[in-house]
Design a protein around this motif. Structure first.
Motif, PDB file in Angstrom:
ATOM      1  N   ILE A 110       0.687  -1.022   0.055  1.00 39.56           N
ATOM      2  CA  ILE A 110       0.066   0.015  -0.190  1.00 39.56           C
ATOM      3  C   ILE A 110       0.828   1.121   0.069  1.00 39.56           C
ATOM      4  O   ILE A 110       0.532   2.196  -0.475  1.00 39.56           O
ATOM      5  CB  ILE A 110      -0.837  -0.016   1.235  1.00 39.56           C
ATOM      6  N   GLU A 137      -3.860  -4.729  -3.062  1.00 42.57           N
ATOM      7  CA  GLU A 137      -3.583  -3.214  -3.170  1.00 42.57           C
ATOM      8  C   GLU A 137      -3.415  -2.620  -4.646  1.00 42.57           C
ATOM      9  O   GLU A 137      -3.963  -1.687  -4.905  1.00 42.57           O
ATOM     10  CB  GLU A 137      -2.436  -2.968  -2.417  1.00 42.57           C
ATOM     11  N   PHE A 178      -5.699   0.220  -6.145  1.00 40.64           N
ATOM     12  CA  PHE A 178      -5.263   1.554  -6.385  1.00 40.64           C
ATOM     13  C   PHE A 178      -5.263   1.959  -7.969  1.00 40.64           C
ATOM     14  O   PHE A 178      -5.801   3.120  -8.112  1.00 40.64           O
ATOM     15  CB  PHE A 178      -3.830   1.653  -5.698  1.00 40.64           C
ATOM     16  N   LEU A 232      -4.555   2.196   5.207  1.00 36.72           N
ATOM     17  CA  LEU A 232      -5.624   2.451   4.289  1.00 36.72           C
ATOM     18  C   LEU A 232      -6.740   3.339   4.921  1.00 36.72           C
ATOM     19  O   LEU A 232      -7.163   4.099   3.998  1.00 36.72           O
ATOM     20  CB  LEU A 232      -6.223   0.991   4.049  1.00 36.72           C
TER      21      LEU A 232
END
Length: 576
Positions: A127, A237, A241, A536
């Motif tokens: 992340i 992730e 994203f 997050l």
């Protein structure tokens, strides 16, 4: 005399029965432990895929979850997931094999530092690197595109991370170092006399690399390939994203959306989709077993050898430059972006008067940050230690013994790899909900610990299995012939030679826990947050600069930890 003989005979038969019971009891204990960690969540997941009610509620049973899989959208998601995972695996493996070979078997300069830096991105939670690349490759405000447009006057972006290429690229960020770390130990363990014999017979460096080195590395490479494909399928992730903003959906984001982003969570559909993935994973594992069946890959024998590097001649500096370029692109760029953002008042505005330490002050005064860091550290140390001990025992039983049930143990130990972290988290969610109320595991750190151990067991088993497979039986037999007991032989020979692999597995498992998000986000509760979940949440609240400050502090910890680990391993190897 007759009575004495009968007594001795009875005693011998009793000892024989005890020996048989002991041979059966040990594998049975392993089967029970593994069943609790793997079979139980899979069974409860099957229950959930048939139940029409959410976890903890009693409902009816039907096949509507599976029926929902047969539409073009879901089939497209499955195809997209498989394609992205395969593409990034092929690209990552080619790069990782070349890097591992160059650092471990050639005479390029700066190998110790290169090893530290090439493997570094794996230990950074995805992340955080996703944030770094989002700031670098954003088509409108990304640093790379700003520099590109300032230098060329172009009005179009050079890179756009919100695309298929962006998803694959970010997956490679942690797949290449992951494969590199696993492969470099296998390269080091291989007797170089095999390659020298090839070159003595007239083969060149490339032919020796292709016909000898790669052939002997087949168990390690195939294991890493399987792990990489599975890692790509369970990645969360990268598609979250870079894929979702571009309309690219994969299995994990679909499961996450089914549970978290719908007015009525659809647990049944999520569980049914998960079983489709489990079937795909089972096929891959069967393929690997078929590939390696009946072959011998022992590369560590009783014969002593000195690890002499391959002289590259004129290719020494180009290969070194290739390794450095990898470090710059995969490590320096996202890390530098995070460092700059952590000291900037606002992301995207970089000037001297915008420098500030306020983000670090905010983070260091946050109870949530310290609580998350403490939980993550405790779960990492305890989880990695327990997982590697369990994985080592399983690997030894499977590879080095003829105990009953060893094939069943090997099969059960693989099961968690057939389930993405989010799917396994969903299985444990169902499992904890079905337990009696007196066993209150859900929402505690125990829930996360059990999930992490389940997720980490295949990695621990594969890491130690590779080490045991490369260990010649001659070493143990020689020790036993000279009078050493099994326990002393195990401690002085087997354990001593496989300790570097154990330490590598421990570090990988620790950082797997350190960075794990997909299962954690389903199993955590308020008060039991871990760092990836906290990051997050901060990102979703728009606190990108605070997340950058957290990232920098985590990077410092990673650098210190990884440096100490390499120092210990290198001293161990030098002392052998």
């Amino acid at each position: 005399m007759a009575m004495q003989a009968l007594s001795i005979g009875a005693t011998a038969r009793g000892n024989l029965r005890l020996g048989r019971l002991g041979r059966l009891a040990a594998p049975l204990v392993l089967v029970v432990i593994l069943a609790a960690l793997t079979v139980y969540p899979i069974g409860t997941l099957l229950y959930g895929s048939l139940s029409t009610r959410p976890p903890g509620e009693t409902g009816t049973f039907d096949l509507s979850g599976y029926a929902a899989l047969f539409n073009l959208r879901t089939l497209g998601i499955l195809a997209t997931t498989a394609t992205i995972s395969l593409v990034k695996t092929v690209l990552s493996l080619v790069l990782a094999v070349l890097l591992a070979w160059a650092v471990s078997r050639t005479d390029i300069p700066g190998k110790t530092m290169l090893e530290l830096l090439i493997g570094l991105p794996f230990f950074i939670p995805p992340i955080l690197t996703a944030m770094g690349w989002a700031m670098l490759g954003n088509p409108t405000a990304g640093s790379i595109n700003q520099v590109w447009q300032a230098l060329t006057g172009a009005s179009w972006p050079l890179v756009n991370v919100y695309s298929y290429g962006g998803v694959v690229w970010h997956m490679m960020q942690f797949t290449v170092p992951f494969a590199f770390i696993l492969l470099i130990e296998a390269f080091r363990a291989m007797d170089p006399s095999l390659e020298e014999s090839s070159r003595t017979c007239g083969a060149g460096v490339l032919r020796t690399f292709r016909t000898i080195t790669l052939a002997l590395m087949l168990p390690a490479i195939s294991s890493v390939a399987i792990l990489s494909v599975i890692g790509g399928i369970e990645a969360f992730e990268s598609p979250l994203f870079f894929g979702v903003p571009a309309g690219i959906h994969v299995v994990t984001t679909e499961i996450y959306d089914s549970i978290n982003n719908r007015a009525t969570p659809n647990y049944q559909y999520a569980a049914a989709l998960s079983f489709a993935i489990v079937l795909l994973m089972a096929l891959m594992v069967a393929w690997q077993w078929r590939l390696l069946r009946g072959r011998s890959f022992q590369t560590v024998s009783g014969k002593a050898f000195a690890p002499r590097p391959v002289a590259l001649g004129a290719w020494r500096w180009p290969v070194f430059a290739f390794c450095v370029a990898n470090v710059v692109v995969f490590t320096c760029l996202p890390v530098l972006q995070l460092v700059v953002s952590s000291f900037s008042r606002y992301y995207g505005f970089y000037s001297v008067d915008m420098l500030t330490l306020s983000h670090y002050r905010d983070v260091l005064h946050s109870d949530l940050f310290w609580r998350s860091a403490s939980n993550t550290a405790r779960l990492g140390f305890i989880g990695a230690t327990l997982t590697m001990i369990l994985g080592s025992i399983i690997a030894y039983v499977v590879v080095r013994t003829r105990l009953p049930l060893r094939h069943l143990i090997d099969l059960i130990a693989w099961l968690p790899w057939m389930m993405p972290g989010m799917v396994l988290g969903l299985g444990f969610l169902w499992g904890f909900a079905l337990l009696p109320h007196s066993i209150g595991i859900y929402g505690t750190l125990w829930a996360l610990l059990l999930a992490y151990m389940s997720l980490g067991t295949p990695l621990g088993v594969r890491t130690m299995s590779t080490a045991f497979m490369q260990l010649s039986y001659d070493l143990e037999e020689s020790s036993r012939v000279h009078g050493a007991s099994w326990l002393r032989t195990f401690g002085k020979i087997v354990l001593a030679l496989t300790l570097p692999s154990f330490s590598v597995g421990w570090v990988l498992t620790f950082f797997m826990i350190f960075r794990e998000l997909s299962a954690s986000i389903l199993l955590y509760s308020v008060g039991n947050e871990v760092l990836p979940v906290t990051v997050l949440r901060l990102w979703e609240e728009g606190k990108a600069e605070d997340v950058s400050a957290v990232a920098v502090m985590m990077l410092i910890v990673v650098l210190v930890f990884r440096g100490l680990h390499l120092l210990i391993v290198n001293r161990w190897v030098a002392a052998k």
